[in-house]
Write a protein that holds these residues in place. Structure first.
Motif, PDB file in Angstrom:
ATOM      1  N   ARG A  89      90.238  48.473 103.425  1.00  0.00           N
ATOM      2  CA  ARG A  89      89.670  49.352 102.456  1.00  0.00           C
ATOM      3  C   ARG A  89      88.621  48.775 101.779  1.00  0.00           C
ATOM      4  NH1 ARG A  89      91.176  48.196  97.045  1.00  0.00           N
ATOM      5  NH2 ARG A  89      93.135  47.281  96.804  1.00  0.00           N
ATOM      6  N   THR A  90      88.172  49.587 100.692  1.00  0.00           N
ATOM      7  CA  THR A  90      87.054  49.413  99.959  1.00  0.00           C
ATOM      8  C   THR A  90      87.587  48.674  98.850  1.00  0.00           C
ATOM      9  OG1 THR A  90      86.492  51.635 100.486  1.00  0.00           O
ATOM     10  CG2 THR A  90      85.000  50.703  98.684  1.00  0.00           C
ATOM     11  N   PRO A  91      87.030  47.546  98.212  1.00  0.00           N
ATOM     12  CA  PRO A  91      87.388  46.944  96.943  1.00  0.00           C
ATOM     13  C   PRO A  91      86.931  47.892  95.956  1.00  0.00           C
ATOM     14  CG  PRO A  91      85.972  45.480  98.289  1.00  0.00           C
ATOM     15  CD  PRO A  91      85.758  46.780  99.103  1.00  0.00           C
ATOM     16  N   ILE A  92      88.022  47.856  94.885  1.00  0.00           N
ATOM     17  CA  ILE A  92      87.769  48.946  93.702  1.00  0.00           C
ATOM     18  C   ILE A  92      87.328  47.812  92.390  1.00  0.00           C
ATOM     19  CG2 ILE A  92      89.302  50.149  91.827  1.00  0.00           C
ATOM     20  CD1 ILE A  92      91.278  50.668  94.059  1.00  0.00           C
ATOM     21  N   VAL A  93      86.133  48.293  92.144  1.00  0.00           N
ATOM     22  CA  VAL A  93      85.278  47.709  91.103  1.00  0.00           C
ATOM     23  C   VAL A  93      85.459  48.195  89.660  1.00  0.00           C
ATOM     24  CG1 VAL A  93      82.939  46.774  90.478  1.00  0.00           C
ATOM     25  CG2 VAL A  93      83.611  47.036  92.896  1.00  0.00           C
ATOM     26  N   ALA A  94      85.470  47.629  88.687  1.00  0.00           N
ATOM     27  CA  ALA A  94      85.507  47.999  87.192  1.00  0.00           C
ATOM     28  C   ALA A  94      84.473  47.394  86.482  1.00  0.00           C
ATOM     29  CB  ALA A  94      86.639  47.844  86.535  1.00  0.00           C
ATOM     30  N   VAL A  95      83.828  48.233  85.765  1.00  0.00           N
ATOM     31  CA  VAL A  95      82.849  47.652  84.658  1.00  0.00           C
ATOM     32  C   VAL A  95      83.217  47.607  83.365  1.00  0.00           C
ATOM     33  CG1 VAL A  95      80.622  48.092  83.948  1.00  0.00           C
ATOM     34  CG2 VAL A  95      80.945  48.570  86.219  1.00  0.00           C
ATOM     35  N   LEU A  96      83.261  46.229  82.496  1.00  0.00           N
ATOM     36  CA  LEU A  96      83.664  45.956  81.370  1.00  0.00           C
ATOM     37  C   LEU A  96      82.434  45.481  80.293  1.00  0.00           C
ATOM     38  CD1 LEU A  96      86.960  44.021  81.919  1.00  0.00           C
ATOM     39  CD2 LEU A  96      86.753  46.552  81.968  1.00  0.00           C
ATOM     40  N   GLY A  97      82.728  45.664  79.052  1.00  0.00           N
ATOM     41  CA  GLY A  97      82.068  44.917  78.095  1.00  0.00           C
ATOM     42  C   GLY A  97      81.923  45.679  76.940  1.00  0.00           C
ATOM     43  N   HIS A  98      81.177  44.943  75.923  1.00  0.00           N
ATOM     44  CA  HIS A  98      81.111  45.455  74.388  1.00  0.00           C
ATOM     45  C   HIS A  98      80.376  46.700  74.386  1.00  0.00           C
ATOM     46  CE1 HIS A  98      81.375  44.698  70.390  1.00  0.00           C
ATOM     47  NE2 HIS A  98      80.081  45.208  70.119  1.00  0.00           N
ATOM     48  N   VAL A  99      80.630  47.688  73.505  1.00  0.00           N
ATOM     49  CA  VAL A  99      80.182  48.769  73.305  1.00  0.00           C
ATOM     50  C   VAL A  99      78.484  48.525  73.165  1.00  0.00           C
ATOM     51  CG1 VAL A  99      80.302  48.976  70.731  1.00  0.00           C
ATOM     52  CG2 VAL A  99      80.038  51.029  72.001  1.00  0.00           C
ATOM     53  N   ASP A 100      77.660  49.448  73.841  1.00  0.00           N
ATOM     54  CA  ASP A 100      76.406  49.619  73.920  1.00  0.00           C
ATOM     55  C   ASP A 100      75.656  48.309  74.627  1.00  0.00           C
ATOM     56  OD1 ASP A 100      75.912  51.887  72.434  1.00  0.00           O
ATOM     57  OD2 ASP A 100      75.604  50.928  70.649  1.00  0.00           O
ATOM     58  N   HIS A 101      76.369  47.669  75.296  1.00  0.00           N
ATOM     59  CA  HIS A 101      76.104  46.685  76.074  1.00  0.00           C
ATOM     60  C   HIS A 101      75.382  47.156  77.759  1.00  0.00           C
ATOM     61  CE1 HIS A 101      77.154  42.361  73.902  1.00  0.00           C
ATOM     62  NE2 HIS A 101      76.378  43.689  73.130  1.00  0.00           N
ATOM     63  N   GLY A 102      75.766  48.400  77.963  1.00  0.00           N
ATOM     64  CA  GLY A 102      74.985  48.854  78.976  1.00  0.00           C
ATOM     65  C   GLY A 102      75.985  49.208  80.159  1.00  0.00           C
ATOM     66  N   LYS A 103      77.247  49.239  80.140  1.00  0.00           N
ATOM     67  CA  LYS A 103      78.091  49.907  81.141  1.00  0.00           C
ATOM     68  C   LYS A 103      77.739  51.087  81.783  1.00  0.00           C
ATOM     69  CE  LYS A 103      81.607  49.700  77.936  1.00  0.00           C
ATOM     70  NZ  LYS A 103      80.811  49.029  76.945  1.00  0.00           N
ATOM     71  N   THR A 104      77.576  52.251  80.941  1.00  0.00           N
ATOM     72  CA  THR A 104      77.226  53.586  81.496  1.00  0.00           C
ATOM     73  C   THR A 104      75.649  53.444  82.309  1.00  0.00           C
ATOM     74  OG1 THR A 104      78.485  54.072  79.535  1.00  0.00           O
ATOM     75  CG2 THR A 104      77.393  55.750  80.844  1.00  0.00           C
ATOM     76  N   SER A 105      74.886  52.921  81.653  1.00  0.00           N
ATOM     77  CA  SER A 105      73.692  52.796  82.341  1.00  0.00           C
ATOM     78  C   SER A 105      73.759  52.140  83.546  1.00  0.00           C
ATOM     79  CB  SER A 105      72.713  51.882  81.232  1.00  0.00           C
ATOM     80  OG  SER A 105      72.713  52.687  79.952  1.00  0.00           O
ATOM     81  N   LEU A 106      74.484  51.018  83.677  1.00  0.00           N
ATOM     82  CA  LEU A 106      74.488  50.389  84.923  1.00  0.00           C
ATOM     83  C   LEU A 106      75.120  51.372  86.140  1.00  0.00           C
ATOM     84  CD1 LEU A 106      74.428  47.713  86.765  1.00  0.00           C
ATOM     85  CD2 LEU A 106      76.593  47.024  85.822  1.00  0.00           C
ATOM     86  N   LEU A 107      76.245  52.075  85.634  1.00  0.00           N
ATOM     87  CA  LEU A 107      77.041  52.776  86.832  1.00  0.00           C
ATOM     88  C   LEU A 107      75.987  53.955  87.106  1.00  0.00           C
ATOM     89  CD1 LEU A 107      80.544  52.831  85.003  1.00  0.00           C
ATOM     90  CD2 LEU A 107      80.060  52.181  87.426  1.00  0.00           C
ATOM     91  N   ASP A 108      75.226  54.365  86.054  1.00  0.00           N
ATOM     92  CA  ASP A 108      74.178  55.477  86.309  1.00  0.00           C
ATOM     93  C   ASP A 108      73.082  55.014  87.342  1.00  0.00           C
ATOM     94  OD1 ASP A 108      75.529  57.279  84.729  1.00  0.00           O
ATOM     95  OD2 ASP A 108      74.121  57.305  82.828  1.00  0.00           O
ATOM     96  N   LYS A 109      72.709  53.796  86.895  1.00  0.00           N
ATOM     97  CA  LYS A 109      71.642  53.218  87.730  1.00  0.00           C
ATOM     98  C   LYS A 109      72.094  53.162  89.047  1.00  0.00           C
ATOM     99  CE  LYS A 109      67.621  51.664  88.049  1.00  0.00           C
ATOM    100  NZ  LYS A 109      66.439  52.578  87.429  1.00  0.00           N
ATOM    101  N   ILE A 110      73.283  52.519  89.357  1.00  0.00           N
ATOM    102  CA  ILE A 110      73.966  52.455  90.680  1.00  0.00           C
ATOM    103  C   ILE A 110      73.788  53.821  91.688  1.00  0.00           C
ATOM    104  CG2 ILE A 110      75.859  51.676  91.959  1.00  0.00           C
ATOM    105  CD1 ILE A 110      76.077  49.431  90.167  1.00  0.00           C
ATOM    106  N   ARG A 111      74.643  54.789  90.789  1.00  0.00           N
ATOM    107  CA  ARG A 111      74.465  56.035  91.261  1.00  0.00           C
ATOM    108  C   ARG A 111      73.242  56.589  91.449  1.00  0.00           C
ATOM    109  NH1 ARG A 111      79.348  57.341  87.934  1.00  0.00           N
ATOM    110  NH2 ARG A 111      77.884  57.216  86.210  1.00  0.00           N
ATOM    111  N   GLY A 112      72.051  56.281  90.712  1.00  0.00           N
ATOM    112  CA  GLY A 112      70.955  57.049  90.874  1.00  0.00           C
ATOM    113  C   GLY A 112      70.214  56.369  92.057  1.00  0.00           C
TER     114      GLY A 112
END
Ligand code: GDP
Length: 361
Positions: free
Chosen positions: A15-38
């Motif tokens: 199966r596919t490994p499940i990956v979580a993204v963690l970190g301090h607020v504003d350090h770029g978690k959402t941007s990283l996920l958006d970049k990967i999707r984009g």
């Protein structure tokens, strides 16, 4: 089956490994996920990614075309990576499975200028407590004074294209982070210097804005999963499904539904399931399996498409009667072919391990 050995393992059952993204607020978690999707979408192929409920599936071929020479698809037999979309360590700490973390692997995002912050430390504690392997993404390298961005380039390539001065400034920040990791008890180094990822944490310099270093991050995630997690990824893909509830949500026309990440087996429409609830296990039957419509499709009033069955690892919405008391973080199990009492016992055992996180968003 626990008796599977390497020689008899069927690559079709990984199966596919499940990956979580963690970190301090504003350090770029959402941007990283958006970049990967984009970036995945701009690779242009149909099926480059699939938007699941609460997760994004990036198939191996797409990882490979995003990572260029760093990921040769032929070297891997894991089917890709499944990114959980809900960033933040509150969600991470409540998302458990089998007594451990739901995520198989994590990315700890640290702003390269800002370094360790309170939530970075909290995230590290959670990763340590749950024994989750992780890599550190030292983000926002493009904000280094004098930086010349090379969009989507691997780290070494863009690093070598910088002036000595910019390189030096980045190095200082990176070694600060490596020092902070060491103060927290983690031996770490720049990822290309790490020989053994079981003893050392790899630090990957990236920019979620320009995409620099993102190929490297994907390569490290794929490599770590393939090397150290392959055995855990060997499952009976057609067996009774096991998952974790991300959220309980009311949906028009369906009532209370469950957003679930499935980490084992299959769930089918009509399956009898046991779900963890406030008052104990709920026994019910799957009426519908739902997923958002594909990105390319024009939005119609039907927000979801219906599926007959879903295989791990994936994110899916389950509609079923009697879900009002179901809990986020609780286990979901398909009964299929097993004794109901046994499945209820399993769910009860898992429920007793869950600490109710009252701070949860
Ligand atoms: P989150 O709170 O960790 O999800 O952080 P966000 O992804 O929302 O990012 C916080 C801010 O930092 C936003 O304004 C982003 O545009 C910005 N940001 C994130 N990553 C980068 C990066 O790599 N470079 C630059 N220059 N800005 C970034």
């Amino acid at each position: 089956d626990a008796n599977n050995d390497d020689a008899s393992a069927d690559p079709g059952s990984l199966r596919t490994p499940i990956v979580a993204v963690l970190g301090h607020v504003d350090h770029g978690k959402t941007s990283l996920l958006d970049k990967i999707r984009g970036s995945a979408v701009s690779e242009g192929e149909a099926g480059a990614i699939t938007q699941h409920i609460g997760a994004t599936a990036v198939p191996l071929d797409t990882v490979s075309s995003m990572a260029g020479e760093l990921v040769m698809a032929d070297d891997f037999d894991l089917p890709g990576l499944l990114f959980i979309d809900t960033p933040g360590h509150h969600s991470f700490s409540t998302l458990r499975a089998r007594g451990g973390a739901l995520a198989d692997i994590a990315v700890l995002v640290v702003d390269v200028n800002d370094g360790f912050q309170p939530q970075t430390k909290e995230a590290l504690d959670i990763l340590q407590r749950t024994g989750t392997p992780f890599v550190v993404a030292a983000n926002k390298i493009d904000t280094t004074p004098g930086w010349n961005p090379n969009p989507k380039a691997p780290v070494q390539e863009t690093y070598e294209a910088q002036t000595d001065r910019a390189r030096q400034r980045l190095d200082e920040n990176l070694y600060e982070i490596i020092g902070q990791l060491s103060d927290s008890g983690f031996s770490a180094d720049l990822y290309w210097r790490v020989q053994n990822f079981q003893n050392n944490i790899g630090v990957v310099p990236i920019s979620a804005m320009t995409g620099e270093g993102v190929p490297d991050l994907l390569a490290v995630l794929m490599g770590l999963s393939q090397r150290y997690m392959k055995e855990e990824m060997e499952i009976d893909l057609t067996g009774p499904g096991k998952g974790t509830v991300l959220e309980v949500k009311d949906e028009k026309g369906f009532g209370a539904t469950l957003d679930v990440v499935l980490y084992d087996g299959t769930v089918e429409e009509g399956d009898r399931i046991v779900v963890g609830g406030v008052e104990g296990p709920i026994v019910t039957e799957v009426r519908a399996l739902l997923r958002p419509r594909a990105l390319s499709e024009i939005r119609t009033e039907a927000e979801f498409e219906r599926l007959d069955s879903v295989q791990a690892a994936s994110g899916v919405k389950l509609a079923a009667p009697d879900l009002d008391d179901a809990m986020a973080g609780a286990p979901v199990r398909v009964v299929r072919g097993r004794h109901l009492e046994k499945v209820i016992d399993e769910v009860e055992a898992e429920l007793s391990e869950i600490e109710v996180d009252t701070e949860d968003e």
